[in-house]
Design a protein around this motif. Sequence first.
Motif, mmCIF file in Angstrom:
data_model
loop_
_atom_site.group_PDB
_atom_site.id
_atom_site.type_symbol
_atom_site.label_atom_id
_atom_site.label_comp_id
_atom_site.label_asym_id
_atom_site.label_seq_id
_atom_site.Cartn_x
_atom_site.Cartn_y
_atom_site.Cartn_z
ATOM 1 N N ARG A 48 0.746 -1.171 0.135
ATOM 2 C CA ARG A 48 -0.065 0.004 0.031
ATOM 3 C C ARG A 48 0.988 1.158 0.240
ATOM 4 N N PRO A 49 0.394 2.392 -0.530
ATOM 5 C CA PRO A 49 1.303 3.580 -0.595
ATOM 6 C C PRO A 49 1.022 4.161 0.801
ATOM 7 N N ALA A 50 2.432 4.794 0.995
ATOM 8 C CA ALA A 50 2.233 5.336 2.598
ATOM 9 C C ALA A 50 1.524 6.519 2.686
ATOM 10 N N ARG A 51 0.597 6.418 3.725
ATOM 11 C CA ARG A 51 -0.327 7.641 4.109
ATOM 12 C C ARG A 51 0.529 8.686 4.883
ATOM 13 N N ALA A 52 0.157 10.153 4.355
ATOM 14 C CA ALA A 52 0.372 11.132 5.100
ATOM 15 C C ALA A 52 -0.226 11.377 6.294
ATOM 16 N N PRO A 53 0.433 11.803 7.250
ATOM 17 C CA PRO A 53 -0.260 11.977 8.707
ATOM 18 C C PRO A 53 -1.425 12.668 8.698
ATOM 19 N N ASP A 54 -2.398 12.442 9.561
ATOM 20 C CA ASP A 54 -3.650 13.270 9.523
ATOM 21 C C ASP A 54 -3.257 14.556 10.434
#
Length: 127
Positions: free
Chosen positions: A26-32
């Motif tokens: 999965r692509p890395a998610r940016a912090p919320d």
Amino acid sequence: MGAESVPRREVVTGRPHTSDGTPVPRPARAPDPRPAPRSEPAVDALMSRQLRAALVTTALLATLLGLLPVLLRILPLPDAASHVPLAVWLLLGVAPYPALLAIGAWYVHRAERNEAGPAAPVPGERP
């Protein structure tokens, strides 16, 4: 007409896999950027403060607009229907709007303060 190529239908039931059977990373998610959720009692306290501000605003608006017919009834009006006094036009067309703007500005300020301010202290919860 029958020579057209129709893509094969696929049923997707899970994560995609590569040809050797390993799952596609999965692509890395940016912090919320939003703050962490607060505890349920704090959310309840915020909701009650917002509800209180909304009820006060509604009561002010209902009082302001509800008093207009009373004020019009009190004003002495001449019997001639073609001549409407200037006071009636000012009362209906000018007077409510500054009050509506002031009440609206107060409500927005109160709601923003409720949202941005610290949560109400919850009994039994450690800071």
